[in-house]
Design a protein around this motif. Sequence first.
Motif, short mmCIF file in Angstrom:
data_model
loop_
_atom_site.label_atom_id
_atom_site.label_comp_id
_atom_site.label_asym_id
_atom_site.label_seq_id
_atom_site.Cartn_x
_atom_site.Cartn_y
_atom_site.Cartn_z
N TYR A 123 -7.15 2.39 1.01
CA TYR A 123 -6.62 3.14 -0.14
C TYR A 123 -6.76 2.29 -1.41
N CYS A 183 0.84 -1.20 0.00
CA CYS A 183 0.00 0.00 0.00
C CYS A 183 0.88 1.26 0.00
N CYS A 209 -6.15 0.58 5.33
CA CYS A 209 -6.55 1.99 5.25
C CYS A 209 -7.54 2.24 4.11
N LYS A 217 0.03 4.17 0.88
CA LYS A 217 -0.26 5.06 2.01
C LYS A 217 0.28 4.51 3.33
N CYS A 218 0.08 3.19 3.57
CA CYS A 218 0.42 2.67 4.90
C CYS A 218 1.35 1.46 4.87
N ASN A 270 0.94 -1.51 4.13
CA ASN A 270 0.31 -2.82 4.37
C ASN A 270 0.43 -3.68 3.10
N CYS A 303 -6.31 -1.52 -0.28
CA CYS A 303 -5.64 -1.87 0.97
C CYS A 303 -6.69 -2.30 2.00
ZN LIG Z 1 -3.07 1.16 3.27
#
Ligand SMILES: [Zn+2]
Length: 297
Positions: free
Chosen positions: A63, A39, A61, A41-42, A44, A58
């Motif tokens: 996303y 991911c 989060c 953003k995070c 993961n 994801c």
């Molecule tokens: Zn994420």
Amino acid sequence: MIGNNETDLSLFEFQKAFPTENDCLKYLSNEKWKDGFVCKKCSNTNYCNGIKDFDRQCTKCRYLESPTAGTLFHKVKFPLVKAFHIVYFISTNKKGITSTELGRKLGLKQKVCWLFKRKVMKAMDSSKNFPLSGIVEVDETFVGGSDENAKGRKKGKKKLVVVAIEKKKNGVSRFYAKVIDKANAENLGDFMRTTIEKEAKITTDEWTGYKPLEKEFVNMSHKKSGKKGENFPELHRVIMNFKGWLRGLHHHVGDLQDYINEYTYRFNRSFMKGNIFDNLMNRMIKTPPQTYKMIIG
Ligand SMILES: [Zn+2]
């Protein structure tokens, strides 16, 4: 991957592999996440399918990412099948292909093809991971102006280019070139450091700009260039071929370095055969999106 190292990828095979938008998205998704999903953003690594085919979401989060996001296919305003065709023609035509010809073949406006082709050219920039080795020659040349041999040519329009070739069996196996503003030790050194192995057996002419680099490139030697570079025949043949190709494009506009990148990319990968399409697609996927402004400069 659709190609192989043994035979060229024929237009028939290519079109059989990508008949629909979904086939293109599937290829992009497979190649983009071939080492697993992470991911943006995070970080993961777990995902579920998004709303559209081949999107990934994801699980942590939420996303949502499409196969084209973050690649040079981002927000392309015409069918992906046609964009794939452009990459196919650019990578497999020995001399490349003009945007006018692409437009005619694919039923797209020339300007649309021109802009997308510029993006493909960005992806053809050298990775700098494969420096020249063994027997290497370096020289500089002037490139450009509307006509190389025209009377009253304007030297101001010409660009200085430094060229390095790697020799194998009376021929040239690979080469790199870079536009520079002056042939001083700083510019020549920058170019040589990123394109040539330190231990290579380098020959240059007797130009003073190379002298300070002898400490770094320990196997460097010099010889007289001759009036038209006749002591560096292979290197000057490469330069003549490049200039001929550039003249044949008629309306080359924009950054000369992009055209050098396109030419050297194909030249240095002539051994790749069918794999050259996959190689260029991979670069398209790894190169961040380019806006119109970034391309115009
Ligand atoms: Zn994420």
